[in-house]
Enzyme design. Structure first.
Site, PDB file in Angstrom:
ATOM      1  N   THR A   1       2.039   0.381  -2.168  1.00  0.00           N
ATOM      2  CA  THR A   1       1.572   1.369  -3.142  1.00  0.00           C
ATOM      3  C   THR A   1       0.060   1.251  -3.322  1.00  0.00           C
ATOM      4  OG1 THR A   1       1.739  -0.083  -5.045  1.00  0.00           O
ATOM      5  CG2 THR A   1       3.751   1.128  -4.427  1.00  0.00           C
ATOM      6  N   GLU A  35       4.627   2.302   2.203  1.00  0.00           N
ATOM      7  CA  GLU A  35       3.841   1.370   3.027  1.00  0.00           C
ATOM      8  C   GLU A  35       2.790   0.648   2.184  1.00  0.00           C
ATOM      9  OE1 GLU A  35       3.723   1.665   6.813  1.00  0.00           O
ATOM     10  OE2 GLU A  35       5.073   3.373   7.025  1.00  0.00           O
ATOM     11  N   ASP A  64      -1.500   0.627  -5.945  1.00  0.00           N
ATOM     12  CA  ASP A  64      -1.827  -0.567  -6.744  1.00  0.00           C
ATOM     13  C   ASP A  64      -1.708  -1.848  -5.924  1.00  0.00           C
ATOM     14  OD1 ASP A  64      -2.299   1.013  -8.914  1.00  0.00           O
ATOM     15  OD2 ASP A  64      -0.335   0.694  -9.847  1.00  0.00           O
ATOM     16  N   ALA A  89       1.240   0.576  10.963  1.00  0.00           N
ATOM     17  CA  ALA A  89       1.590   1.874  10.372  1.00  0.00           C
ATOM     18  C   ALA A  89       0.551   2.305   9.343  1.00  0.00           C
ATOM     19  CB  ALA A  89       2.968   1.792   9.738  1.00  0.00           C
TER      20      ALA A  89
END
Lengths: 246, 392
Positions: B373, B371, B375, B250
């Site tokens: 972040t 999906e 960070d 994804a």
């Protein structure tokens, strides 16, 4: 019903137009090529619709080198059954029509469809020339084509109105806007196009009677000045003093 | 909304790296979006509803599992084809791409990779044709970046499993027919279960109040003593690696999709800058606007190049999770910055929904968060290059 649709390759309408070799060649670098929209949206899609309604088969024909294969595959993805490419560089309309006529004369097509014009050189005479070569009736600028038994009922645009024509027997027709709605290929069509036949046939011995000497870009459009509709005097003044055309 | 005048931008002639079929697939998706979605997307976003009538069209352009083999109803295409379709969908709207990539990568992919042959036959053809819609349940209210801490669980009751728990932030949940749900067994091991609408105790309340992805439906998945037949457990893989491998697929799609959103913002800003006049000349002639536009196309071109390379690696089965993280993180950040700069070029017009820029900007706030972040993806790269885990 055996339908032949003439498909030609044209630069995408958003292409940047440039020339090389001292303005004698069109610069294809970075240019996307598409199926000429009048051939695709109107002639091809109407041909496919008629086949779907009445049975038969749709063949496309293209005069060109292997660089035309991608646009031919797209025509197959949209729904043509098979394709023929006449293997020679695309020449002037006279030579293209002679090549297509040479191929079609022994093929027993019920109708030959073209777009009303190509968007590259704004040519619009190939259909009429094919009809002349094959001694078939030619209906230009058609906006509607229906089959009623063996008779084609065709509407065509004429000055100030619409002319309704009936033709029985084989004919050549050029399709204009209104003939059909754009058909976007689907994934099944794209996959099927991989294996549909694309027959490459040798070109007939036909010469191009014209040659392009040079290309030039049109002059850039000048700025547009808006004049109030209630102020014709200002318009006359501008035409006289600024544009100096009066 | 204005007529969609979008045209692609290919500064480094990347199209030369594509096959003719790639281009046909991309151009088909683009033509479908312009005809069917662009005219209605602003209204759908405003109303906060996914236009469900588009499901059939998404399926027809290959938007559901294009890389799934043809024997299961997919198109058997490569990863670059998948990426190009995601790019064209997100060029219009990130929510549209979300619906497609969730179904492809998070529902069809795990069933194909980890399901039984019976599960593949039962679900994949319907998901590919759009007769079925799927969603993916991993994230929980208290477990976002730390999915391994999930509390959703199931017990072996002999002839069935008993599923309990709740999932949150689930795209497609409100109207999904099937949910691929990740839950722990009694030993704490994570497994994937296929939960079907209509199973008693299974509900999917809609989440409202989003300022982002408004044209995509988001919901919760609630399981209250749901009896899941044993044949609905996917046996091929267990542990956190199983759902994370779906996320790789994804995220790869998002990396392409973000380029689409960036291209749309750039395309609009460039056209606007050439047409908009101030001080008697197009604003495209002013250095500060040129700086914005030149930097945009530079960043887009860089993203196009390395995302294409990532596609080649995925085709060869060599792309690592960390490489995918880098592309997802870079491209979404690139897109959100371009959306902001493009909005400035349009001045006041940039905030009006006559142009899609603010919609892209708002959508991308979700995309930069879901999906993985922004960070977390940085820490994945950090861990990959240093060998040190900075997550915990």
């Amino acid at each position: 019903m055996n339908i032949l649709v003439c498909i030609s390759k044209a630069p995408d309408t958003t292409s940047k137009i440039a020339f090389t070799d001292g303005n004698t060649k069109f610069d294809e670098n970075g240019v996307q090529f598409i199926v000429n929209p009048y051939d695709e949206w109107y002639a091809l899609v109407r041909g496919i619709e008629l086949k779907e309604a009445n049975g038969g088969s749709v063949t496309t024909v293209t005069v060109g080198g292997a660089d035309a294969d991608p646009i031919i595959r797209k025509a197959l993805a949209i729904g043509a059954d098979k394709a023929v490419r006449i293997d020679t560089a695309e020449g002037d309309p006279g030579s293209v029509a002679a090549q297509i006529a040479a191929y079609a004369k022994d093929q027993d097509f019920d109708m030959i469809l073209t777009g009303k014009e190509t968007i590259n050189y704004n040519g619009g005479v190939v259909g009429g020339m094919i009809a002349e070569h094959l001694d078939l009736p030619y209906i230009s600028l058609a906006t509607k084509l229906d089959m009623n038994g063996g008779v084609a009922e065709i509407s065509r645009e004429v000055q100030g109105g619409v002319e309704v024509v009936e033709v029985d027997g084989p004919f050549v027709l050029s399709a204009a806007k209104g003939m059909a709605e754009q058909r976007i290929p689907n994934m099944r069509g794209i996959m099927a196009a991989r294996t549909k036949p694309l027959e490459v046939v040798p070109a007939a011995d036909v010469a191009s009677n014209t040659a392009i000497n040079t290309y030039a870009l049109p002059e850039e459009k000048g700025d547009c000045t808006y004049v109030d509709a209630d102020n014709p005097a200002e318009l006359v003044r501008l035409l006289n003093e600024e544009a100096k055309v009066l | 909304m204005r007529t969609d005048q979008y045209q692609g931008h290919d500064y480094y002639l990347m199209d030369d790296l594509l096959t003719e079929e790639h281009k046909l697939i991309r151009d088909t998706a683009r033509a479908w979006v312009k005809k069917e979605v662009s005219p209605i997307i602003e209204k759908a976003f405003e109303e906060g509803k996914f236009p469900r009538h588009l499901i059939k069209g998404i399926a027809e352009i290959g938007g559901f599992g294009p890389y799934i083999p043809t024997e299961y109803g997919g198109a058997g295409l490569d990863q670059i084809s998948y990426g190009l379709i995601m790019q064209e969908l997100e060029r219009c709207d990130s929510g549209l791409r979300s619906t497609s990539s969730v179904q492809s990568s998070l529902v069809m992919y795990p069933i194909w990779k980890y399901g039984t042959e019976e599960q593949r036959q039962k679900f994949l053809p319907g998901l590919a044709s759009g007769e079925l819609v799927g969603c993916f349940g991993l994230t929980e209210p208290d477990h976002g970046s730390n999915p391994g801490g999930m509390t959703t669980n199931f017990k072996d009751m002999g002839d069935h499993y008993l599923l309990n728990g709740a999932k949150m932030w689930i795209s497609n949940a409100p109207f999904a027919d099937v949910a691929v749900v990740w839950a722990k067994d009694e030993s704490g091991r994570i497994h994937g279960l296929i939960v079907e609408r209509g199973m008693e105790g299974f509900s999917t309340p809609t989440m409202t109040g989003k300022w982002s992805l408004r044209a995509s439906d988001t919901g919760e998945l609630i399981f209250e003593d749901v009896k899941v037949p044993k044949e609905n457990l996917m046996p091929g893989r267990s542990g956190l690696g199983a759902p994370l491998s779906c996320l790789d697929s994804a995220r790869y799609g998002i990396a392409w999709g973000a380029i689409g959103a960036a291209l749309d913002c750039y395309d609009i800003a460039l056209r606007y800058a050439k047409e908009r006049k101030q001080f008697d000349r197009p604003i495209a002639g002013f250095q500060l606007q040129q700086k914005k536009l030149a930097e945009m196309i530079t960043e887009i071109t860089k993203a196009q190049l390395f995302t294409h390379r990532l596609g080649q690696l995925r085709n060869e089965g060599r792309a690592t999770s960390a490489q995918i993280s880098m592309a997802k993180r870079n491209n979404v950040d690139m897109a959100i910055n371009i959306a902001r700069e493009a909005r400035q070029i349009l001045g006041g017009m940039g905030i009006i929904n006559e142009y899609p820029i603010m919609r892209h900007m708002m959508n991308l706030e979700s995309v930069i968060t879901y999906e993985g972040t922004h960070d977390v993806h940085l820490l994945i790269t950090g861990m990959d290059i240093t060998g040190e885990n900075a997550f915990k």
